[in-house]
Scaffold this active site. Sequence first.
Site, PDB file in Angstrom:
ATOM      1  N   GLY A  10      65.584  13.859  76.819  1.00  0.00           N
ATOM      2  CA  GLY A  10      64.911  12.899  75.921  1.00  0.00           C
ATOM      3  C   GLY A  10      65.910  12.015  75.227  1.00  0.00           C
ATOM      4  O   GLY A  10      66.861  12.774  74.482  1.00  0.00           O
ATOM      5  N   GLU A 107      68.247  21.497  74.991  1.00  0.00           N
ATOM      6  CA  GLU A 107      68.317  22.572  75.701  1.00  0.00           C
ATOM      7  C   GLU A 107      68.436  22.681  77.017  1.00  0.00           C
ATOM      8  O   GLU A 107      69.167  23.407  77.755  1.00  0.00           O
ATOM      9  CB  GLU A 107      66.814  23.279  75.280  1.00  0.00           C
ATOM     10  CG  GLU A 107      66.296  24.222  76.030  1.00  0.00           C
ATOM     11  CD  GLU A 107      64.776  24.364  75.861  1.00  0.00           C
ATOM     12  OE1 GLU A 107      63.906  23.205  75.605  1.00  0.00           O
ATOM     13  OE2 GLU A 107      64.359  25.212  76.747  1.00  0.00           O
ATOM     14  N   ILE A 130      65.637  15.312  68.759  1.00  0.00           N
ATOM     15  CA  ILE A 130      64.741  15.050  67.647  1.00  0.00           C
ATOM     16  C   ILE A 130      63.990  16.254  66.974  1.00  0.00           C
ATOM     17  O   ILE A 130      63.667  16.217  65.929  1.00  0.00           O
ATOM     18  CB  ILE A 130      63.784  13.954  67.887  1.00  0.00           C
ATOM     19  CG1 ILE A 130      62.768  14.207  68.844  1.00  0.00           C
ATOM     20  CG2 ILE A 130      64.551  12.310  67.969  1.00  0.00           C
ATOM     21  CD1 ILE A 130      61.382  13.274  68.638  1.00  0.00           C
ATOM     22  N   ASP A 131      63.928  17.191  68.091  1.00  0.00           N
ATOM     23  CA  ASP A 131      62.986  18.349  67.650  1.00  0.00           C
ATOM     24  C   ASP A 131      63.761  19.390  66.852  1.00  0.00           C
ATOM     25  O   ASP A 131      63.214  20.213  66.183  1.00  0.00           O
ATOM     26  CB  ASP A 131      62.545  19.125  69.109  1.00  0.00           C
ATOM     27  CG  ASP A 131      61.545  18.436  70.048  1.00  0.00           C
ATOM     28  OD1 ASP A 131      60.932  17.388  69.545  1.00  0.00           O
ATOM     29  OD2 ASP A 131      61.242  18.940  70.856  1.00  0.00           O
ATOM     30  N   ARG A 175      57.519  20.254  70.909  1.00  0.00           N
ATOM     31  CA  ARG A 175      56.993  20.793  72.159  1.00  0.00           C
ATOM     32  C   ARG A 175      56.723  22.207  71.587  1.00  0.00           C
ATOM     33  O   ARG A 175      55.572  22.716  71.718  1.00  0.00           O
ATOM     34  CB  ARG A 175      57.735  20.654  73.288  1.00  0.00           C
ATOM     35  CG  ARG A 175      57.144  21.099  74.813  1.00  0.00           C
ATOM     36  CD  ARG A 175      58.328  21.574  75.752  1.00  0.00           C
ATOM     37  NE  ARG A 175      59.057  20.322  75.525  1.00  0.00           N
ATOM     38  CZ  ARG A 175      58.794  19.299  76.503  1.00  0.00           C
ATOM     39  NH1 ARG A 175      57.744  19.586  77.433  1.00  0.00           N
ATOM     40  NH2 ARG A 175      59.713  18.295  76.943  1.00  0.00           N
ATOM     41  N   GLU A 225      52.801  17.973  68.358  1.00  0.00           N
ATOM     42  CA  GLU A 225      52.000  18.056  69.903  1.00  0.00           C
ATOM     43  C   GLU A 225      51.996  19.506  70.590  1.00  0.00           C
ATOM     44  O   GLU A 225      50.874  19.528  71.442  1.00  0.00           O
ATOM     45  CB  GLU A 225      52.680  17.154  70.807  1.00  0.00           C
ATOM     46  CG  GLU A 225      54.099  17.625  70.992  1.00  0.00           C
ATOM     47  CD  GLU A 225      55.107  16.610  71.765  1.00  0.00           C
ATOM     48  OE1 GLU A 225      54.685  15.620  72.400  1.00  0.00           O
ATOM     49  OE2 GLU A 225      56.405  17.168  71.838  1.00  0.00           O
TER      50      GLU A 225
HETATM   51  O1  F6P Z   1      62.635  16.908  73.505  1.00  0.00           O
HETATM   52  C1  F6P Z   1      62.196  15.689  72.577  1.00  0.00           C
HETATM   53  C2  F6P Z   1      61.100  15.504  72.889  1.00  0.00           C
HETATM   54  O2  F6P Z   1      60.834  13.996  72.244  1.00  0.00           O
HETATM   55  C3  F6P Z   1      59.844  16.154  72.701  1.00  0.00           C
HETATM   56  O3  F6P Z   1      59.492  16.327  71.448  1.00  0.00           O
HETATM   57  C4  F6P Z   1      58.724  16.005  73.552  1.00  0.00           C
HETATM   58  O4  F6P Z   1      57.894  16.926  73.809  1.00  0.00           O
HETATM   59  C5  F6P Z   1      59.445  15.378  74.842  1.00  0.00           C
HETATM   60  O5  F6P Z   1      60.666  15.072  74.436  1.00  0.00           O
HETATM   61  C6  F6P Z   1      58.760  14.211  75.464  1.00  0.00           C
HETATM   62  O6  F6P Z   1      59.837  13.665  76.383  1.00  0.00           O
HETATM   63  P1  F6P Z   1      59.514  12.692  77.378  1.00  0.00           P
HETATM   64  O7  F6P Z   1      59.592  11.403  76.854  1.00  0.00           O
HETATM   65  O8  F6P Z   1      60.019  12.808  78.761  1.00  0.00           O
HETATM   66  O9  F6P Z   1      57.867  12.513  77.838  1.00  0.00           O
END
Ligand code: F6P
Length: 345
Positions: A10, A107, A130-131, A175, A225
Amino acid sequence: MRVGVLTGGGDCPGLNAVIRAVVRRGIQEFGLEFVGFRDGWRGPLEADTVPLDVHAVRGILPRGGTILGSSRTNPFKENGPGRNGVERIKDNLAGLGVDALIVIGGEDTLGVASRLHEEGIPVVGVPKTIDNDLGATDYTFGFDTAVNIAMEAIDRLHTTAESHHRALIVEVMGRNAGWIALHAGLAGGANVILIPERPFDIEKVCSWVEHRFQTRYAPIVVVAEGAHPVHEELTATSGQFDSFGHVRLGGVGQMLADEIEKCTGKEARCTVLGHIQRGGTPTAYDRVLATRFGLHAVAAVHDEAFGTMVALRGTEIIRVPIAEATRELKLVPAERYAEAEVFFG
Ligand code: F6P
């Protein structure tokens, strides 16, 4: 030395600041040459490159996203007919004359980097998400920007919630870890903060909301979320998985709004911030952190400190084994959540 650079997973604000710092210091100070790989691990898998010189990084410091593109491609899932993902990457790096890789990721992307290092590919990692849930570093860049965006949204929601005597539920990203919810909720004066690390009791949430209405102050509930009720696994998912096996989340905020409306009899509405938290210009804090990570990552390549990741410890940038950062996620500790609980209700 010719160095490949890629951004995977992401995206987050500050990626371009890292790329700029890597290229500027690498060329000026160490005489390195660079090549950009497009879209995370897809780039080295398919030998898809872009030129990366001082000209290419001019003016990108304040820009969100990544000039290299990103993806959630997993080379270890590329085992179709012919050569497997790792062999293809090795062949392509050799063909392009790339001696080392700077991998900017979270990760999953850094997990791949760590395994490729074990396979003999020289890599240096830079932590982003961002997490803020990567181990071995106090902070990742992108987090501060996301928190500020969420905080501003909460501030704005406060005034409209007051006008209409509504409960407003704000669903933020996160997440597995509730860092964004915790920081944005604390900074924004949330009534309740719900995080994945601490399953919630819906009756308790309703009583906090009710109490806030009694004090004639409209409640704002911030929910990550990945948060879920006690005794229930994640229910708010799309059922779609990425190549690292993560399910796409979303929906817990609406679920909560429905429950809160039922048990309090007051109108409850949900706002999902989604990708707004990941887009746009980075804060000053993230620009500085990302720039420092880039400067130190390229120095690590120059020193041939492969298999390491740059990390923030206090105010210092240090080098740690990439494997240390990806071994386990950095979750919100109980005592940090307890600080926020003082303000619930
Ligand atoms: O890992 C960063 C993140 O923004 C998480 O908070 C979120 O669950 C995920 O990426 C969303 O990913 P995507 O944009 O691929 O749906």
